[in-house]
Design an enzyme around this catalytic site. Structure first.
Site, short mmCIF file in Angstrom:
data_model
loop_
_atom_site.label_atom_id
_atom_site.label_comp_id
_atom_site.label_asym_id
_atom_site.label_seq_id
_atom_site.Cartn_x
_atom_site.Cartn_y
_atom_site.Cartn_z
N GLY A 1 3.88 -10.11 -11.93
CA GLY A 1 2.44 -9.96 -12.05
C GLY A 1 1.87 -10.63 -13.27
O GLY A 1 1.61 -11.83 -13.29
N GLN B 1 6.33 -1.22 -16.82
CA GLN B 1 7.52 -1.21 -15.99
C GLN B 1 8.72 -0.98 -16.91
O GLN B 1 8.94 -1.73 -17.85
CB GLN B 1 7.69 -2.55 -15.25
CG GLN B 1 6.48 -2.98 -14.46
CD GLN B 1 6.49 -2.48 -13.04
OE1 GLN B 1 7.42 -1.82 -12.63
NE2 GLN B 1 5.45 -2.80 -12.29
N THR C 1 9.44 1.86 -10.33
CA THR C 1 10.12 1.33 -11.52
C THR C 1 9.58 1.90 -12.82
O THR C 1 10.21 1.73 -13.87
CB THR C 1 10.01 -0.21 -11.56
OG1 THR C 1 8.64 -0.59 -11.53
CG2 THR C 1 10.75 -0.84 -10.40
N ARG D 1 10.23 -9.72 -15.53
CA ARG D 1 9.56 -10.32 -16.68
C ARG D 1 10.38 -11.52 -17.16
O ARG D 1 11.54 -11.36 -17.53
CB ARG D 1 9.43 -9.31 -17.83
CG ARG D 1 8.56 -8.10 -17.52
CD ARG D 1 7.10 -8.49 -17.42
NE ARG D 1 6.23 -7.34 -17.19
CZ ARG D 1 5.87 -6.91 -16.00
NH1 ARG D 1 6.31 -7.50 -14.92
NH2 ARG D 1 5.07 -5.86 -15.89
N LEU E 1 0.82 -1.22 0.00
CA LEU E 1 0.00 0.00 0.00
C LEU E 1 0.85 1.27 0.00
O LEU E 1 0.31 2.37 -0.09
CB LEU E 1 -0.96 0.00 1.19
CG LEU E 1 -1.97 -1.16 1.22
CD1 LEU E 1 -2.95 -0.99 2.38
CD2 LEU E 1 -2.73 -1.27 -0.10
N LYS E 2 2.15 1.12 0.14
CA LYS E 2 3.09 2.26 0.03
C LYS E 2 2.63 3.44 0.88
O LYS E 2 2.45 4.56 0.39
CB LYS E 2 3.24 2.68 -1.43
CG LYS E 2 3.73 1.58 -2.36
CD LYS E 2 3.88 2.10 -3.79
CE LYS E 2 4.33 1.02 -4.75
NZ LYS E 2 3.28 -0.01 -4.99
N THR F 1 0.58 8.88 11.73
CA THR F 1 -0.45 8.26 10.90
C THR F 1 0.11 7.05 10.16
O THR F 1 -0.53 5.99 10.10
CB THR F 1 -1.02 9.27 9.90
OG1 THR F 1 -1.63 10.34 10.62
CG2 THR F 1 -2.06 8.64 8.99
#
EC number: 4.1.1.23
Length: 233
Positions: free
Chosen positions: A211, A191, A122, A182, A63-64, A71
């Site tokens: 992915g 990317q 990236t 990849r 979630l970066k 917070t």
């Protein structure tokens, strides 16, 4: 929970819980971990993490986080209480923000997730950095942020495999998580700074995020097995 035997993390980049779990059901948690990003988490909330953990997967919550120190630290604490294996924050949030996250994890009992810093996305190249006021090469900004992350006590960094050799040399204790992987013959998609799985490991990456080459394959299990074979060859 099954202990994963490879450095592979499959990105569950889907809009719905059902689609993500359909892919997860075709994967072996002994061969990969899984990554839950913003789209999936926003649509499915913490239930998706619980479901994946119940299937035996270790979960990277991608979630970066990037906000004021308190917070961000509370968000990291909440992620840890969900049982995630890894969570990340933007290094550009600064030393105090990263240190607050480290401190909040140190105060809690139980398993601790890996706390990972995001350096330069990236998809970004020099002209992208120039557009936000940083007239430097991505590799230089990565090294600047890495020094802050190490000072804050972070466990590792998200970075391109092209930055991995320099990062390992300068910060050998940091674990490197590399997206943009990849397998040979795959399309680059969005990317930019990419390498193959074998190249990334040889460059010093510790974990590899993959992915679409797996999630959009006709046979995801076979695609995963092929990547495992590639990195073990």
């Amino acid at each position: 929970m099954s202990a994963c035997q490879t450095p592979l993390i499959v990105a569950l980049d889907f809009p719905t819980r059902d689609a993500a779990l359909k892919l997860a059901d075709q994967l072996d948690p002994a061969l990969c971990r899984v990554k839950v990003g913003k789209e999936l988490f926003t649509s499915s909330a913490s239930g998706i993490v619980e479901s994946l953990c119940a299937k035996g997967f270790e979960v990277f919550l991608d979630l970066k986080f990037h906000d004021i120190p308190n917070t961000t630290a509370m968000a990291v604490k909440a992620a840890a209480e969900m049982g995630v294996w890894m969570v990340n924050v933007h290094c550009s949030g600064g030393l105090r923000m990263m240190s607050a996250c480290r401190e909040v994890l140190a105060k809690r009992s139980g398993p601790q997730p890996l706390l990972i810093g995001v350096t330069v996305l990236t998809s970004m190249e020099r002209e992208d950095l120039a557009g936000i006021g940083l007239d430097i090469e991505p590799q230089e900004q990565v090294l600047r942020l890495a020094a802050l992350a190490e000072k804050a006590g972070m466990d590792g960094l998200v970075c391109s495999a092209l930055e991995a050799p320099a990062l390992k040399a300068a910060h050998p204790s940091l674990q490197l998580v590399t997206p943009g992987i990849r397998p040979a013959g795959s399309a680059q998609d969005d990317q930019r700074r990419i390498l193959t799985p074998r190249q990334a490991l040889d460059a010093g990456s510790d974990y590899l995020v993959i992915g679409r080459p797996i999630s959009q394959a006709a046979d995801p299990a076979q695609a995963l097995a092929a990547v495992v074979a590639e990195i073990r060859s």
